[in-house]
Design a protein around this motif. Structure first.
Motif, short mmCIF file in Angstrom:
data_model
loop_
_atom_site.label_atom_id
_atom_site.label_comp_id
_atom_site.label_asym_id
_atom_site.label_seq_id
_atom_site.Cartn_x
_atom_site.Cartn_y
_atom_site.Cartn_z
N THR A 362 -8.50 -69.16 30.33
CA THR A 362 -7.93 -67.93 30.91
C THR A 362 -8.91 -67.26 31.87
O THR A 362 -8.49 -66.57 32.80
N GLN A 363 -10.19 -67.48 31.68
CA GLN A 363 -11.19 -66.90 32.56
C GLN A 363 -11.52 -67.80 33.75
O GLN A 363 -12.41 -67.48 34.53
N ARG A 364 -10.78 -68.90 33.87
CA ARG A 364 -10.97 -69.85 34.97
C ARG A 364 -12.38 -70.46 34.98
O ARG A 364 -12.94 -70.77 36.02
N ILE A 365 -12.92 -70.66 33.76
CA ILE A 365 -14.24 -71.31 33.64
C ILE A 365 -14.07 -72.81 33.42
O ILE A 365 -14.82 -73.62 33.99
N LEU A 366 -13.10 -73.19 32.60
CA LEU A 366 -12.82 -74.60 32.33
C LEU A 366 -11.56 -75.01 33.07
O LEU A 366 -10.50 -74.40 32.87
N PRO A 367 -11.61 -76.07 33.88
CA PRO A 367 -10.38 -76.60 34.49
C PRO A 367 -9.46 -77.18 33.42
O PRO A 367 -9.90 -77.59 32.34
N GLY A 368 -8.17 -77.22 33.72
CA GLY A 368 -7.20 -77.69 32.74
C GLY A 368 -7.44 -79.10 32.26
O GLY A 368 -7.28 -79.40 31.07
N ILE A 369 -7.84 -80.01 33.15
CA ILE A 369 -8.07 -81.41 32.76
C ILE A 369 -9.22 -81.51 31.76
O ILE A 369 -9.15 -82.21 30.74
N ILE A 370 -10.32 -80.79 32.04
CA ILE A 370 -11.46 -80.81 31.13
C ILE A 370 -11.10 -80.16 29.81
O ILE A 370 -11.49 -80.64 28.74
N ALA A 371 -10.33 -79.07 29.87
CA ALA A 371 -9.95 -78.36 28.63
C ALA A 371 -9.15 -79.26 27.71
O ALA A 371 -9.34 -79.25 26.48
N GLU A 372 -8.22 -80.06 28.26
CA GLU A 372 -7.42 -80.96 27.42
C GLU A 372 -8.31 -81.97 26.70
O GLU A 372 -8.13 -82.24 25.51
N LYS A 373 -9.28 -82.53 27.43
CA LYS A 373 -10.19 -83.50 26.80
C LYS A 373 -11.05 -82.84 25.75
O LYS A 373 -11.31 -83.42 24.68
N VAL A 374 -11.51 -81.62 26.03
CA VAL A 374 -12.36 -80.92 25.07
C VAL A 374 -11.59 -80.64 23.78
O VAL A 374 -12.12 -80.81 22.67
N LEU A 375 -10.35 -80.23 23.91
CA LEU A 375 -9.54 -79.97 22.71
C LEU A 375 -9.37 -81.24 21.87
O LEU A 375 -9.42 -81.19 20.64
N VAL A 376 -9.15 -82.36 22.55
CA VAL A 376 -9.02 -83.64 21.83
C VAL A 376 -10.34 -84.01 21.16
O VAL A 376 -10.35 -84.48 20.01
N LEU A 377 -11.46 -83.79 21.86
CA LEU A 377 -12.76 -84.11 21.28
C LEU A 377 -13.01 -83.27 20.02
O LEU A 377 -13.52 -83.77 19.01
#
Length: 630
Positions: A362-377
């Motif tokens: 929401t703060q535009r720090i993490l791009p959506g693609i990276i965020a999806e991978k991080v959540l999976v990790l």
């Protein structure tokens, strides 16, 4: 309504099926919950599209867990942990943040993104780790206490992380996020405050919780307790937890931290145990629901798109965190299995990482693609945590089996040898030595031997079944050998060897049960003491004294039962067959039934004779109940 009932039925059904299977397989309940979530979510697609909202509800399980932990910690105990909280926990968070940030920068990620990932991956799963430590009864070990201190530090560190993340956002990013979210966006009051305002608000919230716990909650509990209704007490307990969590969430702070502080404040109150009993069922159920939603929320589409990359990142994450934790374990002098427990137990990412990822997006720090991978990790690292605990158990078991230490040099030979210094052997040793008779104590448990020496009792480390060690301890001259080894086969082997070497030696042995009595009797023991027999007889005597018998009558029946039981064992030893279970031996069962009938008749006759000898009075004496056969 129908959809809600279906989802509730589905989650409850998954719990009652998957968790018993996992625990029976030795995998623990947490892995059972996670696997159940994977089955009803990604595999069968039955979890629906509202997993995230259910997960937010289930996060109250984590909140309640920290409240219960706080209830177990008085402020004095928390102050005693300050070295580990600041030193061990603080170093773990800072080092992990630094290393992960440096690795991300090496892969050409921007500094705000790298630092945000460092914060996210510096956290571990409070829910999974504490649940597993509690189930395996490892929370009170040195490794368990150190892991708890680190987890507590991480939960506290979430607050400054949430305050720092907005500072990493690019200029105008927060305004853009609010504009895209529209008027329906849920914002926190804290977002409109400057940095010093956030600090003051945090301190004010903590002070309010402390003051409310002392001056508001306790009087309110006393008022509610007057109703003497269990459901109102439960409602009050839930009100405390949910109310504080809502307050902390309203100002944008960690609900878990708030409830933890409330638990610490109420730890020395008279309502502590009632709070624990009221909250515990809700905590367990919501914790299980939380783990299921974690499993159901794993996006296998992301994994299948780049399976090798995802698995490589998970392994790298666990390896990096484990290396840092292992280094800290060495620095803080954790040894053996405690070091492995601390290292592998905290090597995953945590549930608060989901919160930080959502906030960073929401703060535009993490791009959506990276965020999806991080959540999976995060989800996958949590999923393999129970397997890491199993690996730790195997490693610890191998370490203990491979640990070799030379036996102590025995420089004295006493007339009494005690082999095995557990709870049974310790009592025997204390009474004998304090009566003026020296002993030679042998045991393979080095910690117990060292503890004995701390209290002024001498003991020797070594395997009592080794012939050379027994010879050095003076088996050839000893008068009495006490065998109180925990291992049944070792005890039998030691008795047989001692009897072979010394036919005149008096051997006293502890037995686990009746069948073990027969084994020790055959091996050559003179006196055999069943470990629970004497204490059970004493308890039975107290029962008889409290149902109408005098102390003398109860003691007489106790002595009669003791003598008859010993004679019965010698009789039954003729019917015992090695390798055949007692329940499968018809001759043994027949003779045991006959002896039980004889014992009951003898005890009833003894009681009747005493009744006949009582002097007569003008009024009939009140009838005393006949003692039941033990």
């Amino acid at each position: 309504m129908t959809s809600f009932l279906f989802q509730a039925t589905l989650y409850l059904f998954a719990m009652v099926i998957a968790v018993p299977l996992a625990t029976r397989a030795g995998l623990g309940s947490v892995l059972g919950y996670l696997c159940a979530g994977i089955v009803i979510g990604p595999v069968l697609g039955l979890a629906g599209s509202d997993v995230s909202s259910i997960q937010h509800f289930a996060e109250f399980g984590v909140v309640m867990m920290l409240f219960l932990i706080g209830l177990e910690l008085e402020p004095k105990a928390l102050w005693q942990m300050r070295d580990k909280l600041v030193g061990l926990g603080g170093l773990q968070v800072v080092l992990t943040m630094t290393v992960v940030c440096a690795i991300c920068l090496a892969f050409h990620l921007s500094f705000p993104t790298a630092l945000a990932l460092g914060m996210i991956f510096s956290l571990s799963s409070t829910a999974i780790v504490l649940q597993t430590l509690t189930e395996k009864r490892l929370l009170q070990t040195a490794g368990g206490r150190s892991a708890f201190a680190v987890l507590l530090t991480q939960d506290i560190a979430v607050i400054p992380m949430l305050a720092i993340l907005p500072l990493l956002a690019l200029p105008g990013a927060r305004a853009l996020a609010k504009a895209e979210a529209g008027d329906n966006a849920a914002t926190h009051f804290i977002e409109s405050l400057p940095g010093w305002g956030v600090t003051l608000l945090t301190l004010a919230a903590v002070a309010f919780i402390v003051m409310a716990g002392h001056y508001l909650v306790r009087p309110l509990f006393r008022f509610v307790h007057l109703a003497r209704l269990r459901e109102i007490n439960t409602a009050m307990a839930l009100l405390v937890v949910v109310g504080i969590a809502s307050l902390m969430n309203l100002v944008g702070l960690s609900p878990a931290l708030g409830t933890f502080l409330a638990g610490v404040v109420l730890a020395d109150s008279e309502f502590r145990h009632e709070l624990e009993s009221d909250i515990e069922p809700f905590k367990g159920l919501l914790m299980g629901l939380f783990f299921i939603t974690v499993g159901a929320g794993i996006k296998f589409s992301v994994i299948l798109a780049q399976p090798f990359q995802i698995m490589g990142l998970v392994i790298a994450l666990v390896a990096v965190k484990a290396a840092i934790l292992y280094l800290l374990a060495i620095v803080f002098r954790l040894r053996g299995s405690d070091r492995g427990l601390f290292t592998l137990g905290l090597a995953q990412a945590g549930e608060f990482g989901f919160v930080l990822v959502s906030f960073a997006v929401t703060q535009r720090i993490l791009p959506g693609i990276i965020a999806e991978k991080v959540l999976v990790l995060i989800a996958l690292s949590m999923l393999i945590t129970p397997l890491l605990f199993i690996l730790q158990e195997q490693i610890s078991r191998r370490i203990r089996s491979n640990e070799t230490r030379e036996a102590d040099q025995i420089d004295e030979q006493q007339p009494i040898i005690i082999a095995g210094i557990g709870r049974f052997g310790q009592v025997v040793n204390r009474m004998v030595t304090m009566s003026g008779f020296p002993t030679t104590v042998l045991d393979t448990d080095l910690k117990t031997i060292q503890l004995m020496r701390t209290f002024g009792f001498k003991g020797h480390y070594g395997d009592p079944t080794r012939p050379d060690l027994l010879a050095a301890a003076g088996l050839g001259k000893a008068k009495v050998l006490v065998v109180s080894l925990d291992d049944r086969a070792s005890a039998n082997r030691l008795v047989a060897y001692a009897r072979q070497m010394r036919p005149d030696l008096h051997i006293i042995a502890r037995a686990k049960d009746r069948e073990h009595v027969f084994e020790l009797y055959k091996a050559g023991a003179n006196d055999i003491v069943r470990e629970m027999f004497d204490s059970s007889l004493r308890a039975a005597r107290y029962v008889l004294e409290n149902v109408g018998l005098s102390e003398f009558e109860a003691a007489e029946l106790e002595r009669l039962y003791f003598k008859f039981d010993r004679a019965s064992l010698r009789d039954l030893a003729q019917y015992w067959k090695p390798g055949v279970a007692l329940a499968d031996n018809p001759d043994y069962i027949r003779r045991a039934r006959e002896l039980n009938t004889e014992l009951e008749a003898a005890m009833m006759a003894r009681f009747s004779r005493r009744a006949d000898l009582e002097p007569s009075t003008s009024e009939p004496a009140p009838e005393k109940p006949a003692p039941a056969a033990p």
